[in-house]
Design a protein around this motif. Sequence first.
Motif, PDB file in Angstrom:
ATOM      1  N   GLU A  59      31.937  21.584  38.279  1.00 29.92           N
ATOM      2  CA  GLU A  59      30.618  22.103  38.134  1.00 29.92           C
ATOM      3  C   GLU A  59      30.804  23.731  37.923  1.00 29.92           C
ATOM      4  N   LEU A  60      31.175  24.498  39.096  1.00 27.08           N
ATOM      5  CA  LEU A  60      31.476  25.713  39.187  1.00 27.08           C
ATOM      6  C   LEU A  60      32.570  26.108  39.922  1.00 27.08           C
ATOM      7  N   ASP A  61      33.697  26.611  39.411  1.00 31.82           N
ATOM      8  CA  ASP A  61      34.715  26.866  40.249  1.00 31.82           C
ATOM      9  C   ASP A  61      34.570  28.147  41.237  1.00 31.82           C
ATOM     10  N   GLY A  62      35.318  28.134  42.316  1.00 31.82           N
ATOM     11  CA  GLY A  62      35.330  29.050  43.371  1.00 31.82           C
ATOM     12  C   GLY A  62      35.193  30.649  42.832  1.00 31.82           C
ATOM     13  N   PHE A  63      36.001  31.103  41.812  1.00 28.56           N
ATOM     14  CA  PHE A  63      36.244  32.331  41.449  1.00 28.56           C
ATOM     15  C   PHE A  63      34.719  32.771  40.658  1.00 28.56           C
ATOM     16  N   SER A  64      34.381  31.867  39.861  1.00 30.26           N
ATOM     17  CA  SER A  64      33.078  32.145  39.053  1.00 30.26           C
ATOM     18  C   SER A  64      32.054  32.201  40.035  1.00 30.26           C
ATOM     19  N   ALA A  65      32.094  31.129  41.124  1.00 31.29           N
ATOM     20  CA  ALA A  65      31.018  31.321  42.086  1.00 31.29           C
ATOM     21  C   ALA A  65      30.917  32.425  43.062  1.00 31.29           C
ATOM     22  N   ALA A  66      32.277  32.917  43.506  1.00 25.22           N
ATOM     23  CA  ALA A  66      32.417  34.098  44.425  1.00 25.22           C
ATOM     24  C   ALA A  66      31.741  35.086  43.398  1.00 25.22           C
ATOM     25  N   ALA A  67      32.049  35.345  42.219  1.00 23.06           N
ATOM     26  CA  ALA A  67      31.558  36.547  41.570  1.00 23.06           C
ATOM     27  C   ALA A  67      29.865  36.536  41.413  1.00 23.06           C
ATOM     28  N   GLU A  68      29.227  35.314  41.241  1.00 22.44           N
ATOM     29  CA  GLU A  68      28.113  35.288  41.284  1.00 22.44           C
ATOM     30  C   GLU A  68      27.368  35.695  42.878  1.00 22.44           C
ATOM     31  N   ILE A  69      27.890  35.081  43.460  1.00 18.24           N
ATOM     32  CA  ILE A  69      27.630  35.341  45.246  1.00 18.24           C
ATOM     33  C   ILE A  69      27.755  36.761  45.412  1.00 18.24           C
ATOM     34  N   LYS A  70      28.662  37.630  44.851  1.00 17.17           N
ATOM     35  CA  LYS A  70      28.811  39.082  45.280  1.00 17.17           C
ATOM     36  C   LYS A  70      27.846  39.827  44.567  1.00 17.17           C
ATOM     37  N   LYS A  71      27.029  39.242  43.626  1.00  9.44           N
ATOM     38  CA  LYS A  71      26.088  40.147  42.970  1.00  9.44           C
ATOM     39  C   LYS A  71      24.629  39.943  43.857  1.00  9.44           C
ATOM     40  N   ILE A  72      24.472  39.010  44.514  1.00  4.88           N
ATOM     41  CA  ILE A  72      23.438  38.835  45.345  1.00  4.88           C
ATOM     42  C   ILE A  72      23.296  38.860  46.753  1.00  4.88           C
ATOM     43  N   SER A  73      24.434  38.664  47.297  1.00  5.43           N
ATOM     44  CA  SER A  73      24.634  38.538  48.758  1.00  5.43           C
ATOM     45  C   SER A  73      25.973  39.693  49.314  1.00  5.43           C
ATOM     46  N   PRO A  74      25.599  40.226  50.562  1.00  2.00           N
ATOM     47  CA  PRO A  74      26.554  40.952  51.108  1.00  2.00           C
ATOM     48  C   PRO A  74      27.749  40.483  51.883  1.00  2.00           C
ATOM     49  N   ALA A  75      27.445  38.952  51.932  1.00  2.00           N
ATOM     50  CA  ALA A  75      28.593  38.359  52.648  1.00  2.00           C
ATOM     51  C   ALA A  75      29.901  38.399  51.978  1.00  2.00           C
ATOM     52  N   PRO A  76      31.013  38.700  52.843  1.00  2.00           N
ATOM     53  CA  PRO A  76      32.486  38.750  52.362  1.00  2.00           C
ATOM     54  C   PRO A  76      32.885  37.191  52.106  1.00  2.00           C
ATOM     55  N   VAL A  77      33.827  37.063  51.245  1.00  2.00           N
ATOM     56  CA  VAL A  77      34.235  35.724  50.705  1.00  2.00           C
ATOM     57  C   VAL A  77      35.802  35.601  51.032  1.00  2.00           C
ATOM     58  N   LEU A  78      35.926  34.508  51.485  1.00  2.00           N
ATOM     59  CA  LEU A  78      37.259  33.946  51.724  1.00  2.00           C
ATOM     60  C   LEU A  78      37.686  32.997  50.800  1.00  2.00           C
ATOM     61  N   MET A  79      38.609  32.962  50.263  1.00  2.00           N
ATOM     62  CA  MET A  79      39.081  32.074  49.117  1.00  2.00           C
ATOM     63  C   MET A  79      40.090  31.158  49.641  1.00  2.00           C
ATOM     64  N   LEU A  80      39.963  29.699  49.368  1.00  2.00           N
ATOM     65  CA  LEU A  80      40.839  28.483  49.740  1.00  2.00           C
ATOM     66  C   LEU A  80      41.364  28.007  48.409  1.00  2.00           C
ATOM     67  N   SER A  81      42.728  27.914  48.486  1.00  2.00           N
ATOM     68  CA  SER A  81      43.336  27.426  47.157  1.00  2.00           C
ATOM     69  C   SER A  81      44.632  26.561  47.444  1.00  2.00           C
ATOM     70  N   ALA A  82      44.765  25.505  46.712  1.00  2.00           N
ATOM     71  CA  ALA A  82      46.130  24.717  46.699  1.00  2.00           C
ATOM     72  C   ALA A  82      47.062  25.517  46.168  1.00  2.00           C
ATOM     73  N   ARG A  83      46.550  26.147  45.195  1.00  2.00           N
ATOM     74  CA  ARG A  83      47.672  27.307  44.444  1.00  2.00           C
ATOM     75  C   ARG A  83      47.896  28.597  45.178  1.00  2.00           C
ATOM     76  N   GLY A  84      49.156  28.976  45.231  1.00  2.00           N
ATOM     77  CA  GLY A  84      49.381  30.537  45.771  1.00  2.00           C
ATOM     78  C   GLY A  84      50.054  31.335  44.922  1.00  2.00           C
ATOM     79  N   GLU A  85      49.863  31.367  43.540  1.00  2.00           N
ATOM     80  CA  GLU A  85      50.431  32.155  42.742  1.00  2.00           C
ATOM     81  C   GLU A  85      50.022  33.383  42.466  1.00  2.00           C
ATOM     82  N   GLU A  86      50.628  34.387  42.449  1.00  2.00           N
ATOM     83  CA  GLU A  86      50.109  35.820  42.445  1.00  2.00           C
ATOM     84  C   GLU A  86      48.918  36.001  41.638  1.00  2.00           C
TER      85      GLU A  86
END
Length: 228
Positions: A59-86
């Motif tokens: 539905e909405l990936d974490g990157f897109s969701a984090a970008a939207e949340i940053k627009k409306i909330s001061p909460a910091p975001v910690l990302m989780l991923s099975a991929r570790g590419e730079e």
Amino acid sequence: MYRILVVDDEEKIRTLIRKYAEFEGHKVTEAENGMQAVELCRRDPGAFDIVVMDVMMPELDGFSAAAEIKKISPAPVLMLSARGEEYDKIHGFELGADDYVVKPFSPKELMMRVNAIMNRVRPAGSQPRQMESFEGLTVDLGARTVAVDGERVELSPKEYDLLTYLMKNRGLALTREQLLTNVWGYDFYGDDRTLDTHIKLLRRRLGPYSRFIVTIRGVGYRFEAQEP
């Protein structure tokens, strides 16, 4: 106690994080996709102290969701991923993510990272404003703001902490281990390219004053600038 929003489409991951976080006394709310997370933050922008967000979700990936949340909330975001590419890490940090944890992870390490983020972003009580200037680079330590040639630039909390730690120790050769321990706030476990990624992003934000951050080959970095 922190109010933590855990966002992951895998129920077993959400349950693992919730059990460990609640054991430490925190309150956890779960969301199974990015759309739910954004809606929860939109409903009450101050509802959560921190968001733990998976990258790969329907539905909405974490990157897109984090970008939207940053627009409306001061909460910091910690990302989780099975991929570790730079590239993934850089993309997450550019969107304002405060940290990046690669799966599989230890729940103890995850909570250490959550605590380290919260120790940085929570106000430590009232303190006098203090300005530091180096040519056209100005840092307001009280307001935690940075300006380049009079124009404010947006830094993530981690980028700001990295800049101020370098700045306060200007002229000193700082090893990678010193920077990871003192800026990240814990004994760092994982890929130390995280530091290089943040240095790269920080230099980009500082524009012409990126030259103040000098690479010391085989050692680490040094902040070289003269006060006016």
